[in-house]
Design an enzyme around this catalytic site. Sequence first.
Site, PDB file in Angstrom:
ATOM      1  N   SER A  65       5.541  -7.323   3.707  1.00  0.00           N
ATOM      2  CA  SER A  65       6.166  -7.339   4.442  1.00  0.00           C
ATOM      3  C   SER A  65       6.417  -8.707   4.585  1.00  0.00           C
ATOM      4  CB  SER A  65       5.321  -7.648   5.997  1.00  0.00           C
ATOM      5  OG  SER A  65       3.540  -8.633   5.123  1.00  0.00           O
ATOM      6  N   LYS A  72      -1.613  -7.207  -9.375  1.00  0.00           N
ATOM      7  CA  LYS A  72      -2.289  -7.214  -7.943  1.00  0.00           C
ATOM      8  C   LYS A  72      -1.993  -6.574  -7.118  1.00  0.00           C
ATOM      9  CE  LYS A  72      -2.962  -8.256  -4.308  1.00  0.00           C
ATOM     10  NZ  LYS A  72      -3.905  -7.478  -4.064  1.00  0.00           N
ATOM     11  N   GLU A  99       8.962  -4.041  13.201  1.00  0.00           N
ATOM     12  CA  GLU A  99       9.196  -2.771  11.938  1.00  0.00           C
ATOM     13  C   GLU A  99       7.152  -1.889  12.682  1.00  0.00           C
ATOM     14  OE1 GLU A  99       8.340  -4.224   8.285  1.00  0.00           O
ATOM     15  OE2 GLU A  99       8.761  -2.127   7.535  1.00  0.00           O
ATOM     16  N   CYS A 107       9.615   1.625   3.092  1.00  0.00           N
ATOM     17  CA  CYS A 107      10.085   0.669   3.696  1.00  0.00           C
ATOM     18  C   CYS A 107      11.701   0.640   3.894  1.00  0.00           C
ATOM     19  CB  CYS A 107      10.337  -0.150   3.129  1.00  0.00           C
ATOM     20  SG  CYS A 107      11.476   0.299   1.290  1.00  0.00           S
ATOM     21  N   GLU A 116      -4.914  -4.011  -2.128  1.00  0.00           N
ATOM     22  CA  GLU A 116      -6.407  -3.774  -2.179  1.00  0.00           C
ATOM     23  C   GLU A 116      -6.973  -2.056  -1.526  1.00  0.00           C
ATOM     24  OE1 GLU A 116      -4.694  -6.007  -1.290  1.00  0.00           O
ATOM     25  OE2 GLU A 116      -5.675  -7.077   0.542  1.00  0.00           O
ATOM     26  N   ARG A 117      -6.008  -1.571  -0.657  1.00  0.00           N
ATOM     27  CA  ARG A 117      -5.711  -0.492   0.349  1.00  0.00           C
ATOM     28  C   ARG A 117      -5.951   0.557  -0.624  1.00  0.00           C
ATOM     29  NH1 ARG A 117      -3.269  -2.070   6.244  1.00  0.00           N
ATOM     30  NH2 ARG A 117      -1.272  -3.455   4.618  1.00  0.00           N
ATOM     31  N   PHE A 128       0.626  -1.288   0.003  1.00  0.00           N
ATOM     32  CA  PHE A 128       0.234   0.126  -0.028  1.00  0.00           C
ATOM     33  C   PHE A 128       1.123   1.301  -0.386  1.00  0.00           C
ATOM     34  CE2 PHE A 128       0.536   0.158   4.472  1.00  0.00           C
ATOM     35  CZ  PHE A 128       0.594   1.267   5.168  1.00  0.00           C
TER      36      PHE A 128
HETATM   37  P1  NAD Z   1       1.345  -6.432   2.897  1.00  0.00           P
HETATM   38  O1  NAD Z   1       2.567  -7.829   3.794  1.00  0.00           O
HETATM   39  O2  NAD Z   1       0.270  -6.564   4.231  1.00  0.00           O
HETATM   40  O3  NAD Z   1       0.796  -6.736   1.487  1.00  0.00           O
HETATM   41  C1  NAD Z   1       1.923  -6.865   0.795  1.00  0.00           C
HETATM   42  C2  NAD Z   1       0.759  -7.753  -0.854  1.00  0.00           C
HETATM   43  O4  NAD Z   1       0.658  -8.817   0.082  1.00  0.00           O
HETATM   44  C3  NAD Z   1      -0.253  -7.034  -0.836  1.00  0.00           C
HETATM   45  O5  NAD Z   1      -0.983  -6.555  -1.985  1.00  0.00           O
HETATM   46  C4  NAD Z   1      -1.694  -7.323  -0.009  1.00  0.00           C
HETATM   47  O6  NAD Z   1      -3.257  -7.970  -1.041  1.00  0.00           O
HETATM   48  C5  NAD Z   1      -0.896  -8.870   0.020  1.00  0.00           C
HETATM   49  N1  NAD Z   1      -1.241  -9.900   0.888  1.00  0.00           N
HETATM   50  C6  NAD Z   1      -0.899  -9.394   2.395  1.00  0.00           C
HETATM   51  N2  NAD Z   1      -1.598 -10.213   3.467  1.00  0.00           N
HETATM   52  C7  NAD Z   1      -1.139 -11.041   2.558  1.00  0.00           C
HETATM   53  C8  NAD Z   1      -1.778 -12.768   3.078  1.00  0.00           C
HETATM   54  N3  NAD Z   1      -1.958 -13.207   5.037  1.00  0.00           N
HETATM   55  N4  NAD Z   1      -1.634 -13.800   1.990  1.00  0.00           N
HETATM   56  C9  NAD Z   1      -1.298 -13.433   0.810  1.00  0.00           C
HETATM   57  N5  NAD Z   1      -0.760 -12.184   0.588  1.00  0.00           N
HETATM   58  C10 NAD Z   1      -1.098 -11.298   1.106  1.00  0.00           C
HETATM   59  O7  NAD Z   1       1.979  -5.570   3.780  1.00  0.00           O
HETATM   60  P2  NAD Z   1       2.147  -3.968   2.833  1.00  0.00           P
HETATM   61  O8  NAD Z   1       1.115  -3.833   5.058  1.00  0.00           O
HETATM   62  O9  NAD Z   1       1.039  -2.954   2.586  1.00  0.00           O
HETATM   63  O10 NAD Z   1       2.803  -2.824   2.986  1.00  0.00           O
HETATM   64  C11 NAD Z   1       3.378  -2.431   4.091  1.00  0.00           C
HETATM   65  C12 NAD Z   1       5.167  -3.411   4.630  1.00  0.00           C
HETATM   66  O11 NAD Z   1       6.104  -3.269   3.088  1.00  0.00           O
HETATM   67  C13 NAD Z   1       6.416  -3.028   5.111  1.00  0.00           C
HETATM   68  O12 NAD Z   1       6.406  -4.580   5.654  1.00  0.00           O
HETATM   69  C14 NAD Z   1       7.037  -2.630   4.499  1.00  0.00           C
HETATM   70  O13 NAD Z   1       8.393  -2.052   4.809  1.00  0.00           O
HETATM   71  C15 NAD Z   1       7.036  -3.323   2.735  1.00  0.00           C
HETATM   72  N6  NAD Z   1       7.502  -2.707   2.037  1.00  0.00           N
HETATM   73  C16 NAD Z   1       8.531  -3.053   1.671  1.00  0.00           C
HETATM   74  C17 NAD Z   1       9.882  -2.981   0.377  1.00  0.00           C
HETATM   75  C18 NAD Z   1      11.059  -3.576   0.148  1.00  0.00           C
HETATM   76  O14 NAD Z   1      11.230  -2.755  -0.439  1.00  0.00           O
HETATM   77  N7  NAD Z   1      11.788  -3.881   0.652  1.00  0.00           N
HETATM   78  C19 NAD Z   1       8.785  -1.669  -0.259  1.00  0.00           C
HETATM   79  C20 NAD Z   1       7.482  -0.990   0.485  1.00  0.00           C
HETATM   80  C21 NAD Z   1       7.247  -1.781   1.599  1.00  0.00           C
END
Ligand code: NAD
Length: 479
Positions: free
Chosen positions: A225, A172, A379, A280, A175-176, A148
Amino acid sequence: MILSNYINGEFCHSDSKDFLEVINPATEEVLSKVPLSSAAELDKAVQAANDAFPAWRRTPVVERAKYLFKFKSLVEENFDEIAKILSLEHGKNLLEAKGDLRRGIDNIDVACGMPSLMQGENLEDVGRNIDCVSTRRAMGVFAAITPFNFPAMVPLWFMPYAIATGNTFILKPSERVPMTQQKLFELWHQVGLPKGVINLVNGGKEIVTGICEHPLIKGVSFVGSSPVAKYVYETSAKTGKRVQALGGAKNFLVVMPDADLEQTVNILVESCYGCAGERCLAGSTLVFVGDAYEKFKEPIINRVKNLKVGNGLEADTDMGPVISKQHKEKVLSYIEQGISEGAELIVDGRIGYENTKGYFLGATVFDMVKPDMVIGKEEIFGPVLCLMKVDTLQDAIDIIENHPLANTTSIFTTSGKTARDFTYNVEPSMVGINIGVAAPMSYFNFGGAKGSFFGDLKAHGKHSIEFYTDRKVVISRWF
Ligand code: NAD
């Protein structure tokens, strides 16, 4: 407004009965509804992408690049509108929203150079009268699953390179924050790519698992994450896919006593509270070495107390809301945790934001945080800063090395030797020297180490070309 998917060159309503509300985090107003599409809808998109692949791969690379030039012009023409949509659905301020989009556009720029970037290698006379040519070849359908926090930039870390190299693509988005990509796909539609080359499937976990398991998808990029990154990596690997999965972070910024006072304070505060700490690469913990603690603590606190929290669309807002009610509750629970662990809450960002409309939280600072406290380890992904004090640079390096995540770290110093010792010895693979957010530009690789990254090839830069192509070697002899 009900958001659509984009499959086989057309916007189409999802058959799903499940929708999520997309909420403006600054006002709690419902902006739109996003469908949680089914595996069958994903399959339709994959089939379309797979059918489009043979002709797209044969399209000359310079022609493929021309579609990107056109897309870039359209994004520039609509720049302010896209940034506004982004700010509305995410909450970050307009300047940050524009930065998000600008960093995305940088990737389109780089991918436009694909005619040069994807050239192969050759060598005459690898044996007597035998020549060898190595070409790069598109592989088929690729997909990306994005988080997101950067609704424009992160999807653009992947899509331009995937299609410029001759692959077809499925996105994909989170969704937020699905509205920024909805707008960008409207622009893609105007570009007139052949049907099926790019597809947008909105959804949640079911689509993620569907992408990881689909036999026709050749490779998956994930950003989010760490637990989900690991899941995507393992699940996709079972069906033999290429995977690059970028995970979460806990970033330590090390401050030496000789660092420039004024510049460093500004940079540190921006790193920790920009985008409400939801980056991140956000600084999460400041590790003061020796006398740096006395020199920097008060100026940082003074600066933090002056940050203006508000709606991202208002001109003087430094920090917008966090993404959702649930996320605000999660950050608040970390603040409770920090207090119960014995850290000193020296700036309490809860005050004044207890019952606000919108998911606002003030900038928060904990002092005397220890590496083994939960707030020192996990985090938080919100506007909560931890301060630590150590005696030597090596103590600071040890804290970084003992942490299971390793996305980024920075050092603040005026000594070249100290900076060199630091960069040489730390493991995170994105390192800043007097830089608060050490984000590699689109023409370098982006991604961390240890639990912050699963895979081999990182996002954008030269790795991207490797990720999206197979190397074919032809050895020839003519009689
Ligand atoms: P998230 O892991 O909740 O969601 C990321 C994606 O995974 C979304 O599209 C979501 O629909 C999907 N998803 C969420 N939970 C899932 C599950 N249980 N099973 C399958 N798919 C699932 O992450 P977020 O909250 O959207 O973003 C924040 C996180 O992303 C933080 O941890 C941040 O550090 C990380 N991030 C990392 C980088 C990097 O370059 N390493 C860059 C941006 C964000």
